[in-house]
Design an enzyme around this catalytic site. Sequence first.
Site, PDB file in Angstrom:
ATOM      1  CB  CYS A   1      -0.672  -0.092   1.131  1.00 13.20           C
ATOM      2  SG  CYS A   1      -0.396  -0.064   2.898  1.00 13.20           S
TER       3      CYS A   1
ATOM      4  CG  HIS B   1      -1.016   3.960   5.029  1.00  9.63           C
ATOM      5  ND1 HIS B   1      -1.649   3.455   5.859  1.00  9.63           N
ATOM      6  CD2 HIS B   1       0.106   2.572   4.391  1.00  9.63           C
ATOM      7  CE1 HIS B   1      -1.730   2.571   6.574  1.00  9.63           C
ATOM      8  NE2 HIS B   1      -0.442   1.866   4.735  1.00  9.63           N
TER       9      HIS B   1
END
Length: 341
Positions: A129, A244
Amino acid sequence: MKEFNVAVVGATGAVGQVFLQILEQRAFPLKNLILLASERSEGKVIKFKSENIQVKKLTRNSFKDVDIAFFSAGASRSKEYAKYAVESGALVIDNSSAFRMDDDVPLVVPEVNSSKAMKHNGIIANPNCSTIIMAVAIKPIYDISPIKKIVVSTYQAVSGAGYRAIVELENQVKDIICLKKREVKNEVFPVQIAFNVIPHIDVFLDNGYTKEEMKMHNETRKIFDDYKIKVTATTVRVPVFTSHSEAITLETKDKIKIEDAKFALKKAKGLKFLDDIDKNGNFKYPTPIIASGKDDVYVGRLREDISNENGLCMWVVGDQLRKGAALNAVQIAELFFSGRI
Ligand code: A2P
């Protein structure tokens, strides 16, 4: 348009649930949707569009007539079951780390290397990710001048560690705020995550880096097909539910003017450049709250690196359940049905 039989392995998980949202939102050409998870979830009903679909237990026989199988149930499930999906004739798009570095498995971020998806043996890997989010953000810079070195620190949301991690943060916050507890239970994270940051994601390796940090190094090189890029990462878990963030400093072969970098980032696909001051003098920059639920990766705080002639610094935020996982995988599948694979 052709319609596809699609299986989602890990449909009850944090990424699995986002897969379903994305398939619905993007009007993916679905004939049949099969939801697979562990025995624990067998028979559970999940609503998709106006349909109630029962979750089935993942077995080696789950893939009859499946065209595309999205795997997001951890590397060991991918290692065990992906071969059965391939044997049944399905294209596997695997979100785990099981096959990412295999020579015969393309590792694809459509904005960066979609052509790599053409040559596969039944499995295409979705990168890590944090790596996907970084790759989308640095690609426009790379296209101006090759990137020699990247120093990155991540600020990773708990949902990246799965559904139980979300519940752990919620419970710890409740225990501390509502029950005034001093000691809280931690099962998913190595230490308390509420009101804390943890510089430890995945296991530690012999070189002192964690596996997550080495994924950013190894996968970036494979995605850009440039094994000269050096990446040093510090990956950190923060008490944020989704998205994130990454502080990225990069060094390019040639000096890039800040205006050129800005121009390239502004016009890049899959990116939103948010680096502004509004009419009231308030600074605008990406945060996890802004990026959550969005498809684009956000870039801001762009500046020249005062410590390096050829350096640029930027702040990058992306929804890691969407672009960092499910959306990237669905975009790969879309290449497949648009006939480009
Ligand atoms: P289940 O909900 O039945 O445990 P997350 O990353 O949010 O923890 O989600 C992991 C996903 O992987 C869930 O859908 C979970 O299903 C699934 N999963 C875990 N173990 C297995 C297994 N042995 N077989 C199939 N699916 C599994």
